[in-house]
Design a protein around this motif. Sequence first.
Motif, PDB file in Angstrom:
ATOM      1  N   ASP A  43      86.000  36.666  14.551  1.00 48.65           N
ATOM      2  CA  ASP A  43      86.997  35.673  14.976  1.00 48.65           C
ATOM      3  C   ASP A  43      86.613  34.258  14.535  1.00 48.65           C
ATOM      4  O   ASP A  43      87.481  33.460  14.180  1.00 48.65           O
ATOM      5  N   ARG A  46      87.437  34.010  10.834  1.00 44.45           N
ATOM      6  CA  ARG A  46      88.892  33.941  10.674  1.00 44.45           C
ATOM      7  C   ARG A  46      89.408  32.561  11.068  1.00 44.45           C
ATOM      8  O   ARG A  46      90.236  31.967  10.370  1.00 44.45           O
ATOM      9  N   GLU A  50      91.335  29.996   8.648  1.00 41.89           N
ATOM     10  CA  GLU A  50      92.710  29.591   8.971  1.00 41.89           C
ATOM     11  C   GLU A  50      92.841  28.067   9.030  1.00 41.89           C
ATOM     12  O   GLU A  50      93.873  27.521   8.626  1.00 41.89           O
ATOM     13  N   ILE A  78      90.162  36.864   5.367  1.00 46.04           N
ATOM     14  CA  ILE A  78      90.765  37.116   6.675  1.00 46.04           C
ATOM     15  C   ILE A  78      91.115  38.598   6.799  1.00 46.04           C
ATOM     16  O   ILE A  78      90.862  39.228   7.823  1.00 46.04           O
TER      17      ILE A  78
END
Length: 95
Positions: A43, A46, A50, A78
């Motif tokens: 996470d 990612r 992002e 991702i």
Amino acid sequence: MSANKLVREWDDGVFNTNDAASTVVKDLLGLTSMVLEHRVSVDQIRSADEKVLEELAQMTGATNEETRKVEKVLNQRIAHAANDASIFGGTQKIR
């Protein structure tokens, strides 16, 4: 399950690439190594990717080849991160 088998049998409708399976396996193993070495969660990777993609989206004008390559790599990472999360049974920090 081997990384090669995982890549060849992966079918979730999200990950799509024109790269050779061997390239995807190499990328997947590299990402897995990075997660383990830096003790970060999937996470976290990612989220960082992002944020960069959001910054790229705010750029005005035409993008150059370098910018498009960064965008492609981050989107692929991702997607690979989602694969890694399924391998490790979730998105928790991997130790």
